[in-house]
Motif scaffolding. Structure first.
Motif, PDB file in Angstrom:
ATOM      1  N   LEU A 303     -95.780  29.291 -46.006  1.00  0.00           N
ATOM      2  CA  LEU A 303     -96.922  28.814 -45.233  1.00  0.00           C
ATOM      3  C   LEU A 303     -97.319  27.399 -45.621  1.00  0.00           C
ATOM      4  O   LEU A 303     -97.547  26.547 -44.758  1.00  0.00           O
ATOM      5  CB  LEU A 303     -98.095  29.771 -45.413  1.00  0.00           C
ATOM      6  CG  LEU A 303     -97.864  31.202 -44.899  1.00  0.00           C
ATOM      7  CD1 LEU A 303     -99.091  32.058 -45.118  1.00  0.00           C
ATOM      8  CD2 LEU A 303     -97.504  31.185 -43.418  1.00  0.00           C
ATOM      9  N   ARG A 304     -97.426  27.125 -46.925  1.00  0.00           N
ATOM     10  CA  ARG A 304     -97.824  25.785 -47.328  1.00  0.00           C
ATOM     11  C   ARG A 304     -96.794  24.730 -46.927  1.00  0.00           C
ATOM     12  O   ARG A 304     -97.173  23.674 -46.389  1.00  0.00           O
ATOM     13  CB  ARG A 304     -98.076  25.754 -48.831  1.00  0.00           C
ATOM     14  CG  ARG A 304     -99.406  26.390 -49.226  1.00  0.00           C
ATOM     15  CD  ARG A 304     -99.647  26.289 -50.692  1.00  0.00           C
ATOM     16  NE  ARG A 304    -100.953  26.889 -51.053  1.00  0.00           N
ATOM     17  CZ  ARG A 304    -101.388  27.019 -52.308  1.00  0.00           C
ATOM     18  NH1 ARG A 304    -100.623  26.593 -53.309  1.00  0.00           N
ATOM     19  NH2 ARG A 304    -102.556  27.560 -52.541  1.00  0.00           N
ATOM     20  N   PRO A 305     -95.442  24.929 -47.186  1.00  0.00           N
ATOM     21  CA  PRO A 305     -94.482  23.937 -46.680  1.00  0.00           C
ATOM     22  C   PRO A 305     -94.529  23.790 -45.167  1.00  0.00           C
ATOM     23  O   PRO A 305     -94.405  22.684 -44.640  1.00  0.00           O
ATOM     24  CB  PRO A 305     -93.130  24.479 -47.161  1.00  0.00           C
ATOM     25  CG  PRO A 305     -93.462  25.275 -48.374  1.00  0.00           C
ATOM     26  CD  PRO A 305     -94.776  25.906 -48.075  1.00  0.00           C
ATOM     27  N   ALA A 306     -94.688  24.923 -44.451  1.00  0.00           N
ATOM     28  CA  ALA A 306     -94.758  24.814 -42.993  1.00  0.00           C
ATOM     29  C   ALA A 306     -95.987  24.033 -42.559  1.00  0.00           C
ATOM     30  O   ALA A 306     -95.928  23.201 -41.651  1.00  0.00           O
ATOM     31  CB  ALA A 306     -94.786  26.219 -42.380  1.00  0.00           C
ATOM     32  N   ARG A 311     -98.285  18.986 -40.592  1.00  0.00           N
ATOM     33  CA  ARG A 311     -99.131  17.806 -40.729  1.00  0.00           C
ATOM     34  C   ARG A 311     -98.305  16.519 -40.681  1.00  0.00           C
ATOM     35  O   ARG A 311     -98.713  15.525 -40.080  1.00  0.00           O
ATOM     36  CB  ARG A 311     -99.919  17.887 -42.036  1.00  0.00           C
ATOM     37  CG  ARG A 311    -101.087  18.856 -41.988  1.00  0.00           C
ATOM     38  CD  ARG A 311    -102.003  18.653 -43.158  1.00  0.00           C
ATOM     39  NE  ARG A 311    -101.361  19.047 -44.420  1.00  0.00           N
ATOM     40  CZ  ARG A 311    -101.410  20.253 -44.945  1.00  0.00           C
ATOM     41  NH1 ARG A 311    -102.070  21.205 -44.310  1.00  0.00           N
ATOM     42  NH2 ARG A 311    -100.806  20.520 -46.074  1.00  0.00           N
ATOM     43  N   THR A 312     -97.082  16.528 -41.333  1.00  0.00           N
ATOM     44  CA  THR A 312     -96.220  15.334 -41.302  1.00  0.00           C
ATOM     45  C   THR A 312     -95.760  15.035 -39.880  1.00  0.00           C
ATOM     46  O   THR A 312     -95.751  13.881 -39.430  1.00  0.00           O
ATOM     47  CB  THR A 312     -95.004  15.559 -42.219  1.00  0.00           C
ATOM     48  OG1 THR A 312     -95.485  15.872 -43.544  1.00  0.00           O
ATOM     49  CG2 THR A 312     -94.126  14.325 -42.277  1.00  0.00           C
ATOM     50  N   VAL A 313     -95.345  16.106 -39.164  1.00  0.00           N
ATOM     51  CA  VAL A 313     -94.916  15.918 -37.770  1.00  0.00           C
ATOM     52  C   VAL A 313     -96.066  15.391 -36.928  1.00  0.00           C
ATOM     53  O   VAL A 313     -95.908  14.525 -36.067  1.00  0.00           O
ATOM     54  CB  VAL A 313     -94.375  17.250 -37.210  1.00  0.00           C
ATOM     55  CG1 VAL A 313     -94.150  17.152 -35.715  1.00  0.00           C
ATOM     56  CG2 VAL A 313     -93.076  17.620 -37.913  1.00  0.00           C
ATOM     57  N   ALA A 320     -96.407   7.815 -31.770  1.00  0.00           N
ATOM     58  CA  ALA A 320     -95.537   7.899 -30.604  1.00  0.00           C
ATOM     59  C   ALA A 320     -96.330   8.281 -29.362  1.00  0.00           C
ATOM     60  O   ALA A 320     -96.134   7.738 -28.271  1.00  0.00           O
ATOM     61  CB  ALA A 320     -94.417   8.917 -30.866  1.00  0.00           C
ATOM     62  N   LEU A 321     -97.258   9.222 -29.511  1.00  0.00           N
ATOM     63  CA  LEU A 321     -98.091   9.616 -28.363  1.00  0.00           C
ATOM     64  C   LEU A 321     -98.983   8.466 -27.918  1.00  0.00           C
ATOM     65  O   LEU A 321     -99.192   8.239 -26.714  1.00  0.00           O
ATOM     66  CB  LEU A 321     -98.934  10.830 -28.726  1.00  0.00           C
ATOM     67  CG  LEU A 321     -98.164  12.145 -28.941  1.00  0.00           C
ATOM     68  CD1 LEU A 321     -99.103  13.247 -29.401  1.00  0.00           C
ATOM     69  CD2 LEU A 321     -97.458  12.567 -27.656  1.00  0.00           C
ATOM     70  N   ALA A 322     -99.486   7.679 -28.886  1.00  0.00           N
ATOM     71  CA  ALA A 322    -100.317   6.536 -28.516  1.00  0.00           C
ATOM     72  C   ALA A 322     -99.508   5.490 -27.766  1.00  0.00           C
ATOM     73  O   ALA A 322     -99.956   4.927 -26.761  1.00  0.00           O
ATOM     74  CB  ALA A 322    -100.949   5.927 -29.764  1.00  0.00           C
ATOM     75  N   ALA A 323     -98.251   5.234 -28.266  1.00  0.00           N
ATOM     76  CA  ALA A 323     -97.394   4.269 -27.580  1.00  0.00           C
ATOM     77  C   ALA A 323     -97.041   4.765 -26.182  1.00  0.00           C
ATOM     78  O   ALA A 323     -96.995   3.993 -25.218  1.00  0.00           O
ATOM     79  CB  ALA A 323     -96.127   4.020 -28.406  1.00  0.00           C
TER      80      ALA A 323
END
Length: 372
Positions: A303-306, A311-313, A320-323
């Motif tokens: 759970l913590r790595p996921a 959060r990293t993704v 990218a969404l802003a661009a």
């Protein structure tokens, strides 16, 4: 006995007979055998009722109470607060403006002067009527009363004479003969009738007394004495035996109910302990020794790595969404410019006025005739 408490007064123990001692033990054994299942069923129903009250009835009651407030109380409170009170205030203001103020004005500026005028007229009329009463009606009334007094005196004298004559005639024609008839005729006859009646009553009383005495002894011999013997020699001993039996049964029921309560409590504790060791303790051990470490391992390794990867993704996809949004905005602006054209530039208006330093002023002349 604890200090400070008053001594308990005990009633003297009544010596028991052999019948009570002989009945007590078998009655208590039989009653205990009959009462124990009833007490256990009763305790089970009490526990089930408490659980049902805690689990179902109380939450259902709270839900119904909340639902009743939401359906019946709160709408009426809102209606009263936000509809009835403002409407009442508006109606009160309208009533004050449309009814009270006009009525006060009418009373103050119309009815009060009219009333004062009517009172002034009434005082004048009253004064006039008072003068008429004092100078006209009062003397006429005094004269009429003097005439009536004279007529009354004449009529009273005539009445007294007629009454005296009638009274003398009634005394000597009615009262004196009636008194003589009562004294010398009716009184002896009445005394004779009373003496005969007393004799007849004494005779009837003696006959009735004899008949009553005979009936009393017949009823006493035929009914009272057998009933008394039945009560004294049959019903009283049987009643005493039944009273002893009933008292012992009641005492046995009380003892059996208390003993059954202890037995039911012991059985309930045994069943509770058995349920705890068979179900609760294994479930607790599995939760504490198996599920908790497995949950910690799953939390630390999965759970913590996921969550960190998510959060990293998210941090990576946010630019990218802003661009992409900026690209879409620019493309939409280009399409709008191609379809409808760009924004127009404002043209300077020709106001036929000189510009800059050649502006028209009051202290200089700009016409062709006055220009230096």
């Amino acid at each position: 006995m604890p200090p400070g408490e008053p001594p308990v007064r005990r009633e003297p123990e009544v010596p028991e007979g052999c019948l009570a001692v002989a009945i007590r033990v078998p009655v208590r054994i039989v009653v205990l055998v009959l009462v124990v299942p009833v007490r256990m069923v009763w305790d089970a129903l009490v526990v089930a009722g408490r659980c049902l009250n805690d689990v179902l009835v109380r939450p259902l009651g709270r839900a119904l109470l909340w639902l009743g407030r939401a359906v019946f109380v709160w709408p009426f409170v809102g209606l009263w607060r936000y509809v009835v009170v403002p409407v009442g205030q508006v109606l009160g203001w309208l009533g004050n403006v449309l009814v009270v103020v006009p009525l006060v004005w009418l009373y103050r500026y119309v009815l009060t002067p009219v009333g004062h005028a009517i009172a002034w007229v009434g005082r004048g009329v009253g004064a006039a009527l008072g003068r008429v009463y004092a100078h006209v009606l009062t003397p006429a009334g005094h004269a009429v009363m003097w005439v009536l007094r004279g007529l009354g005196a004449v009529l009273a004298a005539l009445g007294i004479g007629v009454y005296t004559a009638v009274a003398w005639l009634a005394r000597y024609l009615v009262v004196v003969p009636a008194l003589w008839l009562y004294t010398w005729v009716l009184t002896p006859v009445g005394r004779a009738l009373v003496w005969c009646g007393k004799g007849l009553v004494w005779l009837v009383g003696m006959v009735v007394t004899g008949i009553g005495t005979a009936l009393y002894w017949i009823a006493r011999v035929l009914f009272v004495l057998p009933a008394l013997a039945l009560w004294r020699w049959v019903l009283t001993p049987v009643g005493r035996v039944l009273a002893v039996v009933g008292r012992e049964i009641l005492d046995a029921l009380g003892h059996a109910w208390r003993i059954a309560g202890h037995i039911s409590l012991a059985v309930g504790r045994f069943l509770g302990t058995l349920f705890r060791w068979i179900f609760v303790e294994p479930v607790r051990w599995v939760y504490r020794s198996v599920l908790t470490p497995v949950g910690h391992v799953v939390r630390d390794t999965v759970l913590r790595p996921a969550a960190e990867a998510a959060r990293t993704v998210g941090r990576a996809t946010r630019p990218a969404l802003a661009a992409a949004r900026e690209t879409v905005r620019q493309a939409r602006a280009d399409v709008r410019r191609m379809l409808f054209g760009g924004p127009g530039h404002p043209r300077p208006l020709d106001r036929r006025e000189p510009s800059g330093r050649e502006a028209r002023t009051l202290g200089s002349s700009t016409t062709a005739l006055t220009k230096d």
